[in-house]
Design an enzyme around this catalytic site. Structure first.
Site, PDB file in Angstrom:
ATOM      1  N   HIS A 226       0.866  -1.187   0.000  1.00 36.65           N
ATOM      2  CA  HIS A 226       0.000   0.000   0.000  1.00 36.65           C
ATOM      3  C   HIS A 226       0.903   1.238   0.000  1.00 36.65           C
ATOM      4  O   HIS A 226       1.558   1.538  -0.985  1.00 36.65           O
ATOM      5  CB  HIS A 226      -0.935  -0.091   1.217  1.00 36.65           C
ATOM      6  CG  HIS A 226      -2.039   0.907   1.270  1.00 36.65           C
ATOM      7  ND1 HIS A 226      -2.367   1.735   0.245  1.00 36.65           N
ATOM      8  CD2 HIS A 226      -2.916   1.211   2.276  1.00 36.65           C
ATOM      9  CE1 HIS A 226      -3.398   2.505   0.603  1.00 36.65           C
ATOM     10  NE2 HIS A 226      -3.735   2.202   1.842  1.00 36.65           N
ATOM     11  N   HIS A 265      -2.091  -2.278  -9.870  1.00 39.11           N
ATOM     12  CA  HIS A 265      -3.089  -1.678  -8.994  1.00 39.11           C
ATOM     13  C   HIS A 265      -4.288  -2.596  -8.895  1.00 39.11           C
ATOM     14  O   HIS A 265      -4.657  -3.233  -9.884  1.00 39.11           O
ATOM     15  CB  HIS A 265      -3.529  -0.312  -9.550  1.00 39.11           C
ATOM     16  CG  HIS A 265      -4.169   0.545  -8.520  1.00 39.11           C
ATOM     17  ND1 HIS A 265      -5.505   0.457  -8.215  1.00 39.11           N
ATOM     18  CD2 HIS A 265      -3.636   1.476  -7.700  1.00 39.11           C
ATOM     19  CE1 HIS A 265      -5.767   1.310  -7.248  1.00 39.11           C
ATOM     20  NE2 HIS A 265      -4.662   1.946  -6.913  1.00 39.11           N
ATOM     21  N   ARG A 274      -3.822   8.979 -11.807  1.00 43.50           N
ATOM     22  CA  ARG A 274      -3.066  10.073 -11.191  1.00 43.50           C
ATOM     23  C   ARG A 274      -1.654  10.191 -11.750  1.00 43.50           C
ATOM     24  O   ARG A 274      -0.959  11.179 -11.517  1.00 43.50           O
ATOM     25  CB  ARG A 274      -2.985   9.824  -9.673  1.00 43.50           C
ATOM     26  CG  ARG A 274      -4.346   9.714  -9.026  1.00 43.50           C
ATOM     27  CD  ARG A 274      -4.274   9.038  -7.679  1.00 43.50           C
ATOM     28  NE  ARG A 274      -3.825   7.644  -7.773  1.00 43.50           N
ATOM     29  CZ  ARG A 274      -3.660   6.835  -6.728  1.00 43.50           C
ATOM     30  NH1 ARG A 274      -3.924   7.269  -5.517  1.00 43.50           N
ATOM     31  NH2 ARG A 274      -3.245   5.593  -6.896  1.00 43.50           N
ATOM     32  N   ASP A 316       2.736   5.793  -7.015  1.00 43.82           N
ATOM     33  CA  ASP A 316       3.995   5.714  -6.267  1.00 43.82           C
ATOM     34  C   ASP A 316       5.220   5.727  -7.174  1.00 43.82           C
ATOM     35  O   ASP A 316       6.317   6.053  -6.728  1.00 43.82           O
ATOM     36  CB  ASP A 316       4.023   4.439  -5.401  1.00 43.82           C
ATOM     37  CG  ASP A 316       2.969   4.492  -4.335  1.00 43.82           C
ATOM     38  OD1 ASP A 316       2.808   5.554  -3.735  1.00 43.82           O
ATOM     39  OD2 ASP A 316       2.286   3.473  -4.109  1.00 43.82           O
ATOM     40  N   ARG A 341      -3.121  11.776   2.987  1.00 47.48           N
ATOM     41  CA  ARG A 341      -4.288  10.885   3.050  1.00 47.48           C
ATOM     42  C   ARG A 341      -5.130  11.100   4.305  1.00 47.48           C
ATOM     43  O   ARG A 341      -6.292  10.677   4.358  1.00 47.48           O
ATOM     44  CB  ARG A 341      -3.833   9.437   2.889  1.00 47.48           C
ATOM     45  CG  ARG A 341      -4.895   8.369   2.768  1.00 47.48           C
ATOM     46  CD  ARG A 341      -5.867   8.565   1.619  1.00 47.48           C
ATOM     47  NE  ARG A 341      -5.310   8.532   0.275  1.00 47.48           N
ATOM     48  CZ  ARG A 341      -5.102   7.449  -0.467  1.00 47.48           C
ATOM     49  NH1 ARG A 341      -5.427   6.273   0.002  1.00 47.48           N
ATOM     50  NH2 ARG A 341      -4.597   7.534  -1.695  1.00 47.48           N
TER      51      ARG A 341
HETATM   52  C1  LIG Z   1      -0.970  -3.302  -6.023  1.00 50.38           C
HETATM   53  C2  LIG Z   1      -1.058  -4.810  -6.100  1.00 50.38           C
HETATM   54  C3  LIG Z   1      -0.998  -5.409  -4.683  1.00 50.38           C
HETATM   55  C4  LIG Z   1      -2.377  -5.191  -6.763  1.00 50.38           C
HETATM   56  O1  LIG Z   1      -2.453  -6.523  -6.688  1.00 50.38           O
HETATM   57  P1  LIG Z   1      -3.689  -7.449  -7.103  1.00 50.38           P
HETATM   58  O2  LIG Z   1      -4.820  -6.699  -7.690  1.00 50.38           O
HETATM   59  O3  LIG Z   1      -3.971  -8.290  -5.912  1.00 50.38           O
HETATM   60  O4  LIG Z   1      -3.057  -8.246  -8.272  1.00 50.38           O
HETATM   61  P2  LIG Z   1      -2.133  -9.494  -8.099  1.00 50.38           P
HETATM   62  O5  LIG Z   1      -1.078  -9.232  -7.061  1.00 50.38           O
HETATM   63  O6  LIG Z   1      -3.005 -10.680  -7.917  1.00 50.38           O
HETATM   64  O7  LIG Z   1      -1.433  -9.531  -9.513  1.00 50.38           O
HETATM   65  C5  LIG Z   1      -1.958 -10.168 -10.666  1.00 50.38           C
HETATM   66  C6  LIG Z   1      -0.786 -10.693 -11.487  1.00 50.38           C
HETATM   67  O8  LIG Z   1       0.049  -9.606 -11.868  1.00 50.38           O
HETATM   68  C7  LIG Z   1       1.350  -9.743 -11.311  1.00 50.38           C
HETATM   69  N1  LIG Z   1       1.757  -8.440 -10.800  1.00 50.38           N
HETATM   70  C8  LIG Z   1       0.954  -7.464 -10.309  1.00 50.38           C
HETATM   71  N2  LIG Z   1       1.682  -6.412  -9.935  1.00 50.38           N
HETATM   72  C9  LIG Z   1       2.952  -6.734 -10.181  1.00 50.38           C
HETATM   73  C10 LIG Z   1       4.162  -6.058 -10.009  1.00 50.38           C
HETATM   74  N3  LIG Z   1       4.185  -4.830  -9.491  1.00 50.38           N
HETATM   75  N4  LIG Z   1       5.308  -6.676 -10.369  1.00 50.38           N
HETATM   76  C11 LIG Z   1       5.304  -7.918 -10.908  1.00 50.38           C
HETATM   77  N5  LIG Z   1       4.170  -8.630 -11.107  1.00 50.38           N
HETATM   78  C12 LIG Z   1       3.024  -8.030 -10.750  1.00 50.38           C
HETATM   79  C13 LIG Z   1       1.183 -10.717 -10.152  1.00 50.38           C
HETATM   80  O9  LIG Z   1       2.388 -11.391  -9.861  1.00 50.38           O
HETATM   81  C14 LIG Z   1       0.107 -11.631 -10.676  1.00 50.38           C
HETATM   82  O10 LIG Z   1       0.697 -12.518 -11.582  1.00 50.38           O
HETATM   83  P3  LIG Z   1       0.208 -14.055 -11.640  1.00 50.38           P
HETATM   84  O11 LIG Z   1      -1.232 -13.965 -12.066  1.00 50.38           O
HETATM   85  O12 LIG Z   1       1.131 -14.666 -12.626  1.00 50.38           O
HETATM   86  O13 LIG Z   1       0.374 -14.583 -10.247  1.00 50.38           O
HETATM   87  C15 LIG Z   1       0.114  -5.379  -6.952  1.00 50.38           C
HETATM   88  O14 LIG Z   1       0.015  -4.892  -8.253  1.00 50.38           O
HETATM   89  C16 LIG Z   1       1.468  -5.063  -6.351  1.00 50.38           C
HETATM   90  O15 LIG Z   1       1.922  -5.774  -5.443  1.00 50.38           O
HETATM   91  N6  LIG Z   1       2.133  -3.991  -6.839  1.00 50.38           N
HETATM   92  C17 LIG Z   1       3.398  -3.579  -6.290  1.00 50.38           C
HETATM   93  C18 LIG Z   1       3.188  -2.754  -5.026  1.00 50.38           C
HETATM   94  C19 LIG Z   1       2.658  -1.367  -5.307  1.00 50.38           C
HETATM   95  O16 LIG Z   1       3.158  -0.662  -6.164  1.00 50.38           O
HETATM   96  N7  LIG Z   1       1.665  -0.970  -4.508  1.00 50.38           N
HETATM   97  C20 LIG Z   1       1.068   0.349  -4.597  1.00 50.38           C
HETATM   98  C21 LIG Z   1      -0.364   0.230  -5.014  1.00 50.38           C
HETATM   99  S1  LIG Z   1      -1.081   1.832  -5.284  1.00 50.38           S
END
Ligand SMILES: CC(C)(COP(=O)(O)OP(=O)(O)OC[C@H]1O[C@@H](n2cnc3c(N)ncnc32)[C@H](O)[C@@H]1OP(=O)(O)O)[C@@H](O)C(=O)NCCC(=O)NCCS
Length: 393
Positions: A226, A265, A274, A316, A341
Site C-alpha cells: 500500500h 493496482h 493520477r 507511487d 491521506r
Molecule cells: C498493487 C497490487 C498489490 C495489486 O495486486 P492485485 O490486484 O492483488 O493483483 P495481483 O497481485 O493478484 O497480480 C496479478 C498478477 O500480476 C502480477 N503483478 C501485479 N503487480 C505486479 C508487479 N508490481 N510486479 C510484478 N508482477 C506483478 C502478479 O504477480 C500476478 O501474476 P500471476 O497472475 O502470474 O500470479 C500489486 O500490483 C502489487 O503488489 N504492486 C506492487 C506494489 C505497489 O506498487 N503498490 C502500490 C499500489 S497503489
C-alpha cells in the site's frame, strides 16, 4: 462451496460520496471534480476542505481554514518528547503512528466522551483540521532528527505546502518545487475504499474515536503493498543504478518472481489516473534540478516493464523519484502519504459515522473438525443448554 472473495476483491461494501474511481474511463473524481483539475488549480487546503465539506471553499472559508491550520501547525512539546522516545532506527511510520495516538489521547482525555467516543460531526471536523495541521510538523521533525538536525518552527507567512517544505529543510523552496509538492499532496489525498481507508471505516464502525481510526489507518498504510510502495520504488532505483542496467536487472527480478514496486493496482488495470499529472510534476523537477538521468531510468524501466508484463505504473512510481529530487529521505515518503491521506481518511470516518453499520464480515471455517479435551467430562447443565433448540436459547 461458499464463494469466498479473497481480499474482498470486487466486493462493493457501501456507498461513498467522497470520491469515485472509474477504471473504465481511467478517472478519479473527488466530490465530482477530476483530480487533475484540482491538482492544476487548487492549494491542498482547498482540496482538504472539499473532501470534508463536499464543496470547494469560498474565499472566506479558505481564509478561515488557513487561519486554523496556522494556529495548529506547531509541534506540541509533549508530542515532540514522545517522538524523541521512538528509536532513531525505527521506521518513521512508527513515529507518526505514536504521535497521532498521543494527540488523540490528549484531545479525548477529560472530555467525558469515553462512552461516546465517536463524537459529534463538529467535534470530528475540528479534530480532522487539527490533525491535518500538525502532521507536517511531525513528518518534518522526523526527517530532521534522523539527520541529527534541530526542529524548525513553522512560518506564519507561508501556506501549507511551502511551510511543510520550510519545516523540513529550513529554507524557502522555489515556487516550482512548492507546486510539485502541492500537486502530490492532492493526488495522494483520497482514493475510495483502499486498505487504509477501509481500516479507518472498520474502526469507526465500532463507534470508536476518530484518532483510533487514523492510527489504525497509519498502520495499514505502512505496508509495502500500500503506502510503502513509493519508498520501495526508490530502493529499486538505487539497485538498478542507471538506465542501461534496466534490462539485465529486470531479467533477474522477473526470474525471481519479484513484485516490481510502483507498478500494478487492484482497481486500475490499464493505468493509474493520477500518474500523468505526477509524471508532469516529476518532469518539471527533473528539469529544475537538472537530473536527466533520473528521467532516463524512469522511462526505461516503465517502457520495459509495460512491454514485458502489460502492468502499468501507479502513483507511487513518479512520486518516489519526485520526493527524492525535492530532498526528502526515502524513509519519509510514506509519512508524507499520511499527511496527504489524513484528509481522505477523516472524510470517510465522518461519512461512516453519519450512516453507520458495524463492519463484520463472515468467514468459512477450514480448521480441524470438532475434537475434545481428553478426560474432560461435560457438565450436564452445559450439555442441556447446548442441546436446547436454537429458538429457546
Ligand atoms: C498493487 C497490487 C498489490 C495489486 O495486486 P492485485 O490486484 O492483488 O493483483 P495481483 O497481485 O493478484 O497480480 C496479478 C498478477 O500480476 C502480477 N503483478 C501485479 N503487480 C505486479 C508487479 N508490481 N510486479 C510484478 N508482477 C506483478 C502478479 O504477480 C500476478 O501474476 P500471476 O497472475 O502470474 O500470479 C500489486 O500490483 C502489487 O503488489 N504492486 C506492487 C506494489 C505497489 O506498487 N503498490 C502500490 C499500489 S497503489
Amino acid at each position: 462451496m461458499t464463494d469466498i472473495k479473497k481480499g474482498l476483491a470486487g466486493v462493493v461494501v457501501d456507498y461513498t460520496a467522497v470520491s469515485k474511481v472509474n477504471p473504465e474511463t481511467n478517472s478519479l473524481l473527488y466530490r465530482g471534480y477530476p483530480v487533475h483539475e484540482l491538482a492544476a488549480t487548487q492549494p491542498f487546503e482547498a482540496v482538504a476542505y472539499l473532501l470534508w465539506n463536499g464543496e470547494l471553499p469560498t474565499d472566506a472559508a479558505l481564509a478561515d481554514l488557513r487561519a486554523t491550520e496556522r494556529e495548529n501547525r506547531a509541534l506540541p512539546a509533549d508530542v515532540k518528547a514522545a517522538i524523541d522516545l521512538v528509536p532513531l532506527d525505527a521506521h518513521p511510520m512508527d513515529e507518526v503512528r505514536t504521535a497521532a495516538s498521543l494527540i488523540g489521547a490528549r484531545d479525548l482525555a477529560g472530555n467525558g466522551s469515553v462512552l461516546e467516543a465517536g463524537g459529534s460531526v463538529e467535534d470530528n471536523l475540528e479534530r480532522s483540521v487539527r490533525l491535518f495541521a500538525v502532521l507536517p510538523a511531525i513528518v518534518a521533525y522526523g526527517q530532521r532528527r534522523r539527520r541529527g538536525e534541530e526542529i524548525v518552527a513553522p512560518r506564519d507567512d507561508l501556506d501549507y505546502a511551502a511551510n511543510f517544505l520550510w519545516m523540513t529543510f529550513g529554507e524557502e523552496a522555489d515556487e516550482l518545487v512548492v507546486d510539485a509538492f502541492n500537486q502530490s499532496m492532492i493526488l495522494y489525498a483520497e482514493h475510495s475504499f483502499n486498505a487504509s481507508t477501509f481500516t479507518a471505516r472498520v474502526i469507526t464502525s465500532t463507534t470508536s474515536d476518530l484518532y483510533s481510526a487514523v492510527v489504525g489507518a497509519i498502520g495499514a498504510l505502512k505496508g509495502a503493498l500500500h503506502g510503502g510502495a513509493n519508498e520501495a520504488v526508490l530502493h529499486i532505483f538505487d539497485e538498478i543504478g542507471s538506465a542501461e542496467n534496466v534490462n539485465a536487472w529486470l531479467d533477474t527480478a522477473l526470474a525471481e518472481k519479484r513484485k516490481i514496486m510502483g507498478f500494478g493496482h487492484r482497481v486500475y488495470k490499464r493505468g493509474d489516473s493520477r500518474v500523468p499529472t505526477m509524471k508532469a510534476a516529476l518532469d518539471a523537477l527533473v528539469e529544475h534540478y537538472d537530473r536527466p538521468e533520473v528521467a532516463a531510468l524512469y522511462d526505461t524501466l516503465e517502457s520495459e516493464f509495460v512491454s514485458r508484463k502489460g502492468i502499468y505504473p501507479n502513483l507511487d512510481y513518479p512520486s518516489g523519484p519526485a520526493y527524492n529530487l525535492i530532498g526528502f529521505d526515502t524513509l519519509t515518503f510514506t509519512p508524507l502519504f499520511v499527511a496527504a491521506r489524513v484528509t481522505g481518511w477523516t472524510a470517510h470516518i465522518m461519512e461512516q459515522a453519519a450512516a453507520n453499520a458495524l463492519i463484520r464480515p463472515l468467514s468459512e471455517y477450514n480448521g480441524p473438525d470438532e475434537r475434545h479435551i481428553e478426560g474432560y467430562v461435560v457438565d450436564a447443565a452445559v450439555l442441556a443448554a447446548a442441546e436446547r433448540p436454537a429458538e429457546a436459547q
